[in-house]
Design a protein around this motif. Structure first.
Motif, PDB file in Angstrom:
ATOM      1  N   THR A 117       0.836  -1.206   0.000  1.00  0.00           N
ATOM      2  CA  THR A 117       0.000   0.000   0.000  1.00  0.00           C
ATOM      3  C   THR A 117       0.868   1.252   0.000  1.00  0.00           C
ATOM      4  O   THR A 117       0.594   2.210  -0.735  1.00  0.00           O
ATOM      5  N   LEU A 118       1.918   1.271   0.806  1.00  0.00           N
ATOM      6  CA  LEU A 118       2.820   2.419   0.824  1.00  0.00           C
ATOM      7  C   LEU A 118       3.495   2.623  -0.533  1.00  0.00           C
ATOM      8  O   LEU A 118       3.651   3.760  -0.991  1.00  0.00           O
ATOM      9  N   ASP A 119       3.855   1.539  -1.186  1.00  0.00           N
ATOM     10  CA  ASP A 119       4.459   1.645  -2.515  1.00  0.00           C
ATOM     11  C   ASP A 119       3.477   2.281  -3.500  1.00  0.00           C
ATOM     12  O   ASP A 119       3.842   3.169  -4.271  1.00  0.00           O
ATOM     13  N   ARG A 120       2.227   1.843  -3.456  1.00  0.00           N
ATOM     14  CA  ARG A 120       1.200   2.393  -4.344  1.00  0.00           C
ATOM     15  C   ARG A 120       0.975   3.883  -4.038  1.00  0.00           C
ATOM     16  O   ARG A 120       0.881   4.709  -4.946  1.00  0.00           O
ATOM     17  N   LEU A 121       0.902   4.232  -2.746  1.00  0.00           N
ATOM     18  CA  LEU A 121       0.708   5.636  -2.367  1.00  0.00           C
ATOM     19  C   LEU A 121       1.912   6.494  -2.767  1.00  0.00           C
ATOM     20  O   LEU A 121       1.750   7.652  -3.159  1.00  0.00           O
ATOM     21  N   ASP A 122       3.096   5.924  -2.696  1.00  0.00           N
ATOM     22  CA  ASP A 122       4.305   6.641  -3.114  1.00  0.00           C
ATOM     23  C   ASP A 122       4.260   6.919  -4.611  1.00  0.00           C
ATOM     24  O   ASP A 122       4.559   8.027  -5.060  1.00  0.00           O
ATOM     25  N   ARG A 123       3.860   5.922  -5.405  1.00  0.00           N
ATOM     26  CA  ARG A 123       3.764   6.114  -6.857  1.00  0.00           C
ATOM     27  C   ARG A 123       2.715   7.168  -7.210  1.00  0.00           C
ATOM     28  O   ARG A 123       2.852   7.876  -8.200  1.00  0.00           O
ATOM     29  N   LYS A 124       1.672   7.281  -6.413  1.00  0.00           N
ATOM     30  CA  LYS A 124       0.636   8.293  -6.643  1.00  0.00           C
ATOM     31  C   LYS A 124       1.066   9.673  -6.154  1.00  0.00           C
ATOM     32  O   LYS A 124       0.393  10.662  -6.424  1.00  0.00           O
ATOM     33  N   GLY A 125       2.156   9.748  -5.403  1.00  0.00           N
ATOM     34  CA  GLY A 125       2.617  11.025  -4.864  1.00  0.00           C
ATOM     35  C   GLY A 125       1.937  11.417  -3.566  1.00  0.00           C
ATOM     36  O   GLY A 125       2.013  12.573  -3.148  1.00  0.00           O
ATOM     37  N   TYR A 126       1.308  10.465  -2.887  1.00  0.00           N
ATOM     38  CA  TYR A 126       0.566  10.756  -1.652  1.00  0.00           C
ATOM     39  C   TYR A 126       1.409  10.597  -0.394  1.00  0.00           C
ATOM     40  O   TYR A 126       1.023  11.077   0.668  1.00  0.00           O
ATOM     41  N   VAL A 127       2.542   9.909  -0.503  1.00  0.00           N
ATOM     42  CA  VAL A 127       3.502   9.825   0.588  1.00  0.00           C
ATOM     43  C   VAL A 127       4.895  10.003   0.004  1.00  0.00           C
ATOM     44  O   VAL A 127       5.110   9.806  -1.187  1.00  0.00           O
ATOM     45  N   MET A 128       5.827  10.392   0.862  1.00  0.00           N
ATOM     46  CA  MET A 128       7.224  10.426   0.475  1.00  0.00           C
ATOM     47  C   MET A 128       7.999   9.700   1.565  1.00  0.00           C
ATOM     48  O   MET A 128       7.522   9.574   2.696  1.00  0.00           O
ATOM     49  N   SER A 129       9.176   9.202   1.204  1.00  0.00           N
ATOM     50  CA  SER A 129       9.926   8.419   2.186  1.00  0.00           C
ATOM     51  C   SER A 129      11.362   8.891   2.295  1.00  0.00           C
ATOM     52  O   SER A 129      11.888   9.556   1.401  1.00  0.00           O
ATOM     53  N   ARG A 130      11.956   8.510   3.402  1.00  0.00           N
ATOM     54  CA  ARG A 130      13.365   8.751   3.669  1.00  0.00           C
ATOM     55  C   ARG A 130      13.841   7.630   4.578  1.00  0.00           C
ATOM     56  O   ARG A 130      13.035   6.967   5.231  1.00  0.00           O
ATOM     57  N   PHE A 131      15.131   7.400   4.592  1.00  0.00           N
ATOM     58  CA  PHE A 131      15.674   6.391   5.482  1.00  0.00           C
ATOM     59  C   PHE A 131      16.114   7.045   6.782  1.00  0.00           C
ATOM     60  O   PHE A 131      16.813   8.060   6.772  1.00  0.00           O
ATOM     61  N   GLY A 132      15.676   6.465   7.899  1.00  0.00           N
ATOM     62  CA  GLY A 132      16.047   6.953   9.220  1.00  0.00           C
ATOM     63  C   GLY A 132      17.377   6.352   9.642  1.00  0.00           C
ATOM     64  O   GLY A 132      18.095   5.741   8.847  1.00  0.00           O
ATOM     65  N   GLU A 133      17.692   6.513  10.894  1.00  0.00           N
ATOM     66  CA  GLU A 133      18.933   5.971  11.449  1.00  0.00           C
ATOM     67  C   GLU A 133      18.829   4.447  11.561  1.00  0.00           C
ATOM     68  O   GLU A 133      17.748   3.913  11.790  1.00  0.00           O
ATOM     69  N   PRO A 134      19.960   3.760  11.431  1.00  0.00           N
ATOM     70  CA  PRO A 134      19.942   2.295  11.616  1.00  0.00           C
ATOM     71  C   PRO A 134      19.552   1.945  13.045  1.00  0.00           C
ATOM     72  O   PRO A 134      19.786   2.724  13.971  1.00  0.00           O
ATOM     73  N   THR A 135      18.960   0.767  13.220  1.00  0.00           N
ATOM     74  CA  THR A 135      18.610   0.312  14.561  1.00  0.00           C
ATOM     75  C   THR A 135      19.897   0.047  15.337  1.00  0.00           C
ATOM     76  O   THR A 135      20.939  -0.235  14.748  1.00  0.00           O
ATOM     77  N   PRO A 136      19.846   0.152  16.677  1.00  0.00           N
ATOM     78  CA  PRO A 136      21.077   0.084  17.470  1.00  0.00           C
ATOM     79  C   PRO A 136      21.806  -1.269  17.448  1.00  0.00           C
ATOM     80  O   PRO A 136      23.008  -1.308  17.655  1.00  0.00           O
ATOM     81  N   GLU A 137      21.110  -2.367  17.206  1.00  0.00           N
ATOM     82  CA  GLU A 137      21.809  -3.654  17.243  1.00  0.00           C
ATOM     83  C   GLU A 137      22.813  -3.758  16.099  1.00  0.00           C
ATOM     84  O   GLU A 137      22.679  -3.100  15.076  1.00  0.00           O
TER      85      GLU A 137
END
Length: 112
Positions: A53-73
């Motif tokens: 669903t997020l991929d579909r919304l991204d293709r429609k321009g309804y969400v944008m994404s970024r990569f956050g910090e890596p998890t601590p482990e």
């Protein structure tokens, strides 16, 4: 894309994911969105359902994404965080308006 997508209409799942993104702000990621949806609605969804669903919304321009910090482990992966865009806010508002008009006893007629 289907004719619904061409008209910008949102499906129920897309609306739930956009609402979860709205509630979580800039730090929403697939698992937190899934948890948000489950805690607020009682609807249990798989991670893959959210990712698709997020991929579909991204293709429609309804969400944008970024990569956050890596998890601590050790070897931790960075989370892909999603944020609703202004176009996503408008699409969500239009969907809510359409549903409200359908529920109304005497809906206002729009000029075409």
């Amino acid at each position: 894309m289907s004719s619904f997508s061409d008209k910008g209409l949102l499906g129920e799942l897309e609306q739930l994911v956009l609402l979860a993104a709205t509630h979580l702000g800039d730090d929403g990621y697939a698992v937190s969105m899934r948890d948000q949806i489950e805690s607020r609605t009682g609807i249990r969804l798989g991670r893959s359902t959210i990712y698709v669903t997020l991929d579909r919304l991204d293709r429609k321009g309804y969400v944008m994404s970024r990569f956050g910090e890596p998890t601590p482990e050790r070897g931790g992966k960075a989370k892909r965080c999603f944020k609703i865009t202004p176009a996503g806010v408008r699409a969500l508002a239009a969907a809510e308006t359409a549903v409200a008009r359908m529920r109304a006893r005497n809906p206002a007629r729009s000029a075409r």
